[in-house]
Design an enzyme around this catalytic site. Structure first.
Site, mmCIF file in Angstrom:
data_model
loop_
_atom_site.group_PDB
_atom_site.id
_atom_site.type_symbol
_atom_site.label_atom_id
_atom_site.label_comp_id
_atom_site.label_asym_id
_atom_site.label_seq_id
_atom_site.Cartn_x
_atom_site.Cartn_y
_atom_site.Cartn_z
ATOM 1 C CE1 TYR B 204 -113.927 33.307 12.168
ATOM 2 C CE2 TYR B 204 -115.080 31.977 13.805
ATOM 3 C CZ TYR B 204 -115.104 32.986 12.850
ATOM 4 O OH TYR B 204 -116.267 33.657 12.580
ATOM 5 N N GLY B 206 -114.052 34.225 17.959
ATOM 6 C CA GLY B 206 -115.405 34.758 17.807
ATOM 7 C C GLY B 206 -115.631 35.404 16.454
ATOM 8 C CB THR B 208 -115.656 40.142 16.966
ATOM 9 O OG1 THR B 208 -114.645 39.822 17.922
ATOM 10 C CG2 THR B 208 -116.916 39.378 17.282
ATOM 11 C CB SER B 277 -115.004 38.726 21.304
ATOM 12 O OG SER B 277 -115.422 39.318 22.517
ATOM 13 C CB THR B 285 -106.641 41.064 20.163
ATOM 14 O OG1 THR B 285 -107.678 40.860 21.125
ATOM 15 C CG2 THR B 285 -106.885 40.211 18.955
ATOM 16 C CB SER B 288 -109.346 47.246 26.561
ATOM 17 O OG SER B 288 -109.818 48.173 27.503
ATOM 18 C CB THR B 339 -98.204 35.374 14.637
ATOM 19 O OG1 THR B 339 -97.845 35.895 15.920
ATOM 20 C CG2 THR B 339 -98.980 36.424 13.870
ATOM 21 C CE1 TYR B 547 -113.674 51.337 19.943
ATOM 22 C CE2 TYR B 547 -115.349 52.376 18.609
ATOM 23 C CZ TYR B 547 -114.678 51.252 19.010
ATOM 24 O OH TYR B 547 -114.986 50.028 18.467
#
Lengths: 668, 627
Positions: B204, B206, B208, B277, B285, B288, B339, B547
């Site tokens: 774990y 941030g 977000t 974050s 992740t 960007s 993972t 987005y």
């Protein structure tokens, strides 16, 4: 299944159909000139990119797709790119429409006059118009009318103008262009012209497809084309073509459009203008080349009564919902979208299936007049019927047709005999009525001496003209009739035997009638359901049994298909007996015709419909498909190689002589 | 040795103290960037000492976005207001927000859907503790807790369904325990013990995530331990010669940036979530940042990664800037979404703080022209640090967030600008859209660059629309997450999602996805027209990142979250059908797993699975993301 959504199983009597309005009524009351000059403000597509017809050409020529193909063609042929681009520009000039409101107004005026002369009424379902108005705003629209007459697209544009809908651009065959003045007039009223065949011409295809797609993407105008590709000379729907359908669907597949609305339109005529012309064509009297003077001569047609005409605008079919679950659009992700791509096999299947469904919707929504029933009965009784039994049988047939879901326009407040006598009056040129006996016959006083051949041809013209009316209702009886014939020839009550026979017939006739590929179980079940509901059959677990009262219905249904069974057998027999090893494809039709003619002259064949070149072509197509005949290309000639054993056994099976070979039973 | 290290420590302290004292004075002059950054919290000297407490709930909301003291609300006069002191917008009245909410969603003050005020601890299931594991952890002196609040806080990210459930007081499966390692070797111990006692670890950072990555898998029967990296937050060293910094992975974005700024550096990595974050989360992740055009995305910034896996520690042996040593092992780590292991330390590139920073904006008559301009900017490779194109709906949304103007003069000027654009230039207010720009570098070059970009924009009908509009555009991204909480108080739910797509498909994808959303909402019985809007947020040589924001008023729906999820699912299908990617930077998590095979082919998925199989055969890192 998307097909379900598009084509729900029929509940014939329950289906609510829209009401019709006669649009000529208003025209008969007010000035045509004022009507033609009225303010025309069509409903527009919400995403419309405003653009003039002249700009369209530039957009098309500059498009990435066309530029790509130009380069490709130039590097393959060695011609300079400028040269190829010039060629593309010429193709486009030849093709492009030049829609002009003034021409449309001219047509609005003259057609108003003409339609009022020709037709008693032109009936349109206004609810369909309202749906179209809605659809036009939301997404680009493709209009898919049925094609029975030259009148079709004139009428379409006329109606859209009348209802303040955007005028369509219409894909028309090149043959019109040769009509000097009219060709240009049509061009200015929105027609664009495509060559009849351009098989391998990459550049032509690119110009053509880009032209159509550009108009669709920009929402320039609804695109109108005929799924059947050409006018049906027989009034049966023709096997649909998928080329243009692919072009109009591709912008959706490639994500360039959110959706495209396809609107099937069914146009039906109580009496077809080209009636005897078609019959002559089918008998091999060549089609007169379209020419302006020919059209002027046709002025005679203006003085006759063509009864009423019905135009039914069907529910818009969304390409998006059609394609859902069937087309994986991400298949287009890995290739730049301007590079032309042949449709994959699954896309092709989808297009084919969609085209069939759309044609079936057209059929379903086709309004049928009482005459269609009468014609059916008269064809089955070549020696005529007396008026009272004609009335009785027509009434019986009417109820059968209604029970099978026919869209029958039967006058509400008239007795059956009134309806019949007015129908007979309208089609009196096909009939003779003497001493209460109604019979199909040549009514023009027999001119001088006629040879026996000429007599047969005259008779055949009448029969084929009449058949073109019977054909309009065939789609209603088709599936039960296939079942009826299957039961007769199966010699067994076992469901799977009957199904095998049914499947054989269905397969045999799939070039003749609109039978969606892969729907054979569905069709079988539909036929069983309809006949069961009518009390003709009992469908048990393993068996199908005729009920006591079912005999007349089954006999009738068998006779509906009889001309086709006989016609196909004649074609088979011809092929078996033909000794010429090098029969070319071109010789085929005249040779069969001759063969048939001789059979009739010898009194061995009573079925005049076997003379129809349409039937003969379809039979050949079926034999080719079933691989009983092969095409072999020798030089420029295509010759037909006949597997006589196979053809012979097909003939026997059609004649009900031997039980069908068992194909693998699908699922029942 | 000891004295040596203590003296360096003292030196460092002196330097830090110096920075702290100096800051108030030269804040305005030294870092121009700071003045502009409305979005970053105002620096607070004490916060740089312990930026994220172990008990996050002390400063952050348990059922919403961000700091407890910052939120939108309607005051007694019925005006929208943003509370707190942290942001530029804090304490200001936003007069047009209420009308916008009503006009866009039909969300009125009368229809309130308040959240459960406090966490009902009794709803939290008792922890499933692995006692021997705890014993060993205690022996290793690792901080831990099984307090329900701590556990609930780490059971979710910020997906709509997660926050919605919390607001309703619904608590699902939560971790059974939280541990707080303070350094790399703590993590090594924890992972070793987890393997020994077969407990499930979920890293774990941030918190977000918006991909359901933090959700505890329902099928997990072992004890689930949330490994909170927030206490591993030091910059271990800075190398001025090579311009790199070695940093512990638990540090959160704003602290990293602030601490580097103090030394005259920055990373330039500014994802929208950077307030909360963490560096490790970015790596896990493939994050960007807004300014990637100058600094690059996380994969361009990282020089070295150290990750603890059940197999042991994975890292490279040198700090070489590029290597040809087979497939880059960093790419097994980046995007692994927790993972495979825990990222503990990262060496990343740093840059001197840019001398000059300037915002800007351009108004285009329509979205098509705007996209064409961005495409041209990308073609000429002259994109500013950030360039974003908002569609018309977002442009209007931005206007709704304009604070009350203090002087008549400003409002007069605004009116004049509007008049000029809509009447004089003939832009349709319902079609125009705006691009926001951020330039960075030395002053001369920034001005030159600015001119180049504005010249290109002019070719596409773009009009320069001032710095203020640009700045407000960037602020929007930081406050929008807070705004969602306000929406949820008034029956409005929504979220964002993203994709990347080749240039030639940008327009088609935007149109089709937006339309699909509207259509799906209608078909699923949403009573009000939804907000369906997008912006192009990043430009690349071969495409762009798009987005989407999507929100709707759910009054009258019995299961709004389900409807929301169905629509979002349909929107993702539409994206994929239009040539968009599964994700540009949000990641896959559990939310988008179903499309992985389609996205990377079954062989690709098999490759990833075999790595997982080798690295973590016991599935200790059992969050079940990605694969």
């Amino acid at each position: 299944m998307a097909s379900r959504a598009l084509y729900s199983p029929r509940h014939p009597m329950l289906k609510k159909r829209d009401d019709f309005e006669d649009i000529l009524e208003e025209r008969r009351r007010s000035s045509d000139l004022r009507y033609a000059l009225r303010c025309y403000t069509p409903t527009l597509y919400k995403g419309l990119v405003p653009c003039k017809a002249s700009m369209l050409k530039n957009i098309v020529l500059q498009s990435d797709h066309l530029q790509y193909v130009i380069k490709q063609v130039s590097s393959e042929s060695g011609d300079s790119a400028e040269c190829v681009a010039e060629e593309a520009s010429l193709i486009l000039d030849e093709m492009a429409h030049r829609l002009q409101l003034s021409t449309v107004r001219f047509f609005a005026f003259t057609l108003s006059k003409a339609f009022k002369r020709l037709f008693r009424s032109v009936c349109v379902n206004e609810e369909g118009i309202q749906r179209l108005q809605q659809a036009v705003q939301e997404h680009p629209v493709v209009l898919l009318p049925s094609h029975r007459s030259y009148m079709d697209f004139l009428m379409m544009s006329y109606l859209l103008y009348m209802y303040d809908l955007p005028l369509p651009v219409i894909a028309a065959g090149m043959d019109f262009m040769s009509m000097k003045f009219i060709g240009e007039m049509l061009r200015m009223s929105g027609a664009f012209f495509i060559r009849r065949s351009f098989g391998g011409d990459k550049l032509y295809w690119a110009v053509f497809s880009e032209y159509v797609k550009t108009m669709l993407r920009n929402g320039y105008a609804p695109i109108e084309f005929f799924l059947e590709g050409t006018r049906s000379r027989t009034c049966k729907s023709l096997t649909p073509k998928t080329g243009l359908l692919n072009i109009v669907m591709e912008p959706f597949f490639k994500g360039e459009l959110f959706d495209v609305n396809l609107v099937p339109v069914s146009i039906s005529y109580e009496r077809i203008l080209e009636e005897s012309l078609y019959a002559c064509e089918l008998l091999g009297v060549p089609k007169p080349k379209e020419s302006t003077s020919g059209l002027l001569k046709a002025r005679r047609v203006l003085s006759e009564d063509y009864g009423s005409m019905h135009v039914y605008f069907g529910h818009p079919v969304s390409v998006r919902s059609l394609a859902e679950g069937k087309i994986n659009r991400s298949q287009y992700n890995l290739l730049p979208r301007h590079i032309p791509q042949k449709p994959r096999i699954d896309t092709h299947e989808f297009l084919n299936e969609a085209a069939f469904r759309l044609v079936r919707i057209q059929e379903e929504n086709m309004v049928l007049k009482p005459w269609v029933l009468i014609a059916t009965l008269l064809l089955q009784n070549p020696d005529g019927l007396d008026l009272s039994s004609l009335t009785e049988q027509t009434d019986w047939l009417r109820h059968l047709a209604l029970a099978f879901g026919a869209f029958l326009d039967w006058p509400d407040h008239e007795t059956c005999s009134e309806v019949i006598s007015s129908s007979l009056a309208l089609h009196r040129h096909l009939l003779s009525v003497s001493a209460g006996n109604v019979q199909l016959s040549v009514t023009d006083a027999p001119q001088v001496e006629t040879t026996p051949e000429e007599a047969v041809f005259h008779r055949a013209v009448i029969v084929l003209s009449c058949a073109s009316y019977r054909n309009q209702i065939l789609h209603v009886f088709l599936r039960p009739a296939l079942l009826a014939v299957a039961m007769q020839s199966a010699n067994s009550n076992r469901k799977d035997d009957i199904y095998n026979c049914f499947n054989f017939l269905r397969n045999m006739f799939s070039n003749e009638f609109i039978l969606c590929p892969g729907d054979s179980v569905q069709d079988f079940e539909e036929a069983c359901y309809l006949l069961m509901k009518r009390g003709v059959l009992q469908v048990l677990e393993q068996e199908i049994v005729m009920s006591a009262s079912g005999h007349s219905t089954l006999t009738f249904l068998c006779s509906v298909l009889d001309p086709f069974l006989q016609g196909y057998q004649v074609v088979c027999r011809y092929l078996c007996e033909e000794t010429n090893e090098n029969l070319t494809e071109r010789e085929f039709i005249p040779a069969v015709r001759n063969f048939t003619l001789n059979l009739i002259l010898a009194g061995r064949l009573k079925c005049y419909e076997a003379l129809s070149s349409d039937l003969q072509k379809n039979a050949l197509a079926a034999l080719l498909r079933l691989k009983a005949v092969r095409k072999v290309k020798v030089g420029d000639q295509v010759t037909l190689k006949v597997n006589k054993i196979a053809v012979n056994s097909l003939e026997d099976t059609l004649g009900g002589k031997i039980p069908t070979q068992k194909p693998i039973l699908a699922r029942l | 040795m000891a004295s040596n290290s203590s003296s360096t420590a003292q030196q460092r302290l002196r330097i830090i103290a110096g920075h702290l004292q100096k800051r108030p004075g030269d804040e305005n002059t030294s870092v121009a960037a700071h003045e502009c950054k409305a979005e970053t919290p105002r620096s607070n000297p004490s916060s740089s000492v312990t930026p994220v407490p172990k008990r996050r709930q002390e400063i952050m909301k348990w059922n919403g976005w961000g700091y407890s003291d910052s939120r939108f609300l309607y005051n007694k006069k019925g005006q929208a207001e943003f509370t707190g002191k942290r942001y530029r917008l804090s304490g200001l009245i936003l007069p047009s927000l209420k009308d916008w909410m009503e006009g866009t969603f039909g969300a009125t003050l009368q229809h309130k859907s308040p959240a459960t005020p406090t966490l009902n601890l009794s709803a939290v299931a008792p922890p499933n503790l692995n006692e021997p594991f705890i014993e060993d952890l205690k022996a290793a002196a690792v901080a831990l807790s099984h307090d329900p609040e701590d556990r609930v806080f780490r059971a979710h990210g910020h997906c709509l369904h997660e926050i919605f459930a919390l607001r309703e007081g619904k608590i699902g499966r939560v971790p059974d325990m939280v541990v707080w390692p303070t350094c790399h070797s703590d993590v090594e111990k924890i992972v070793e013990l987890a393997c020994k006692h077969n407990v499930c670890l979920i890293p774990y950072g941030g918190g977000t995530s918006v991909s359901s990555a933090l959700e505890c898998p329902h099928e997990e029967t072992r004890s689930i331990v949330s490994l909170d990296t927030s206490q591993m937050n030091r910059i271990l060293w800075i190398d001025d010669k090579n311009l790199t910094a070695h940093v512990e992975a638990g540090i959160i974005g704003q602290d990293l940036e602030r601490q580097l700024n103090d030394r005259g550096y920055c990373t330039g990595h500014e994802p929208d979530s950077m307030e909360f974050s963490s560096l490790g989360g970015w790596v896990a992740t493939r994050a960007s940042g807004m300014k990637k055009n100058v600094y690059g995305n996380i994969e361009d910034l990282v020089v070295h990664i150290k990750m603890v896996t059940p197999r042991g520690v994975i890292e490279k042996s040198c700090l070489g800037p590029r290597m040809s040593t087979g497939p880059d092992i960093h790419h097994f780590i980046m995007g692994s979404e927790g993972t495979l292991g825990v990222v503990t330390e990262v060496t990343m590139k740093i840059r001197p703080i840019p001398e000059y920073q300037k915002y800007g904006s351009v108004v285009f008559p329509n979205f098509q022209q705007g996209v064409a301009c961005l495409r041209e900017v990308a073609r000429q490779r002259c994109a500013p640090a950030s360039i974003r194109l908002m569609d018309n709906e977002q442009f209007q949304f931005g206007h709704a967030l304009k604070p009350q103007v203090s002087s008549i003069f400003t409002s007069f000027l605004d009116g004049l600008k509007k008049f000029y654009i809509t009447k004089f230039k003939g832009f349709d207010p319902h079609h125009l859209c705006v691009a926001t720009l951020l330039f960075e570098g030395d002053r001369g070059r920034v001005l030159q660059h600015e001119k180049q970009v504005y010249d290109i924009a002019a070719k596409f009908g773009g009009l320069a629309a001032g710095e203020d509009n640009g700045q407000r555009g960037y602020m929007l991204t930081f406050v929008i997450a807070y705004l969602r909480d306000l929406g949820m108080d008034y029956y409005v739910i929504g979220e964002s999602f993203e994709t990347s797509v080749p240039w030639d498909r940008v327009l088609d994808l935007c149109r089709n996805v937006k339309e699909r959303i509207v259509r799906e909402c209608k078909e699923r019985g949403v009573q009000f027209p939804p907000l369906s809007t997008c912006r192009v947020t990043q430009t690349y040589d071969a495409g762009a990142c798009v987005y989407f924001y999507f929100a709707f008023n759910y009054r009258g729906l019995s299961d709004p979250v389900h409807v929301y999820e169905q629509v979002e699912h349909a929107a993702r299908e539409e994206i994929l059908a239009n040539g968009g990617s599964l994700s540009h930077h949000h990641g896959v998590g559990k939310l988008r797993k179903e499309w992985m095979k389609e996205s990377v082919s079954s062989v690709g998925l098999g490759m990833l699975k075999s790595v997982k199989e080798y690295v973590d055969p016991q599935n200790i890192f059992g969050n079940r993301n990605l694969l």
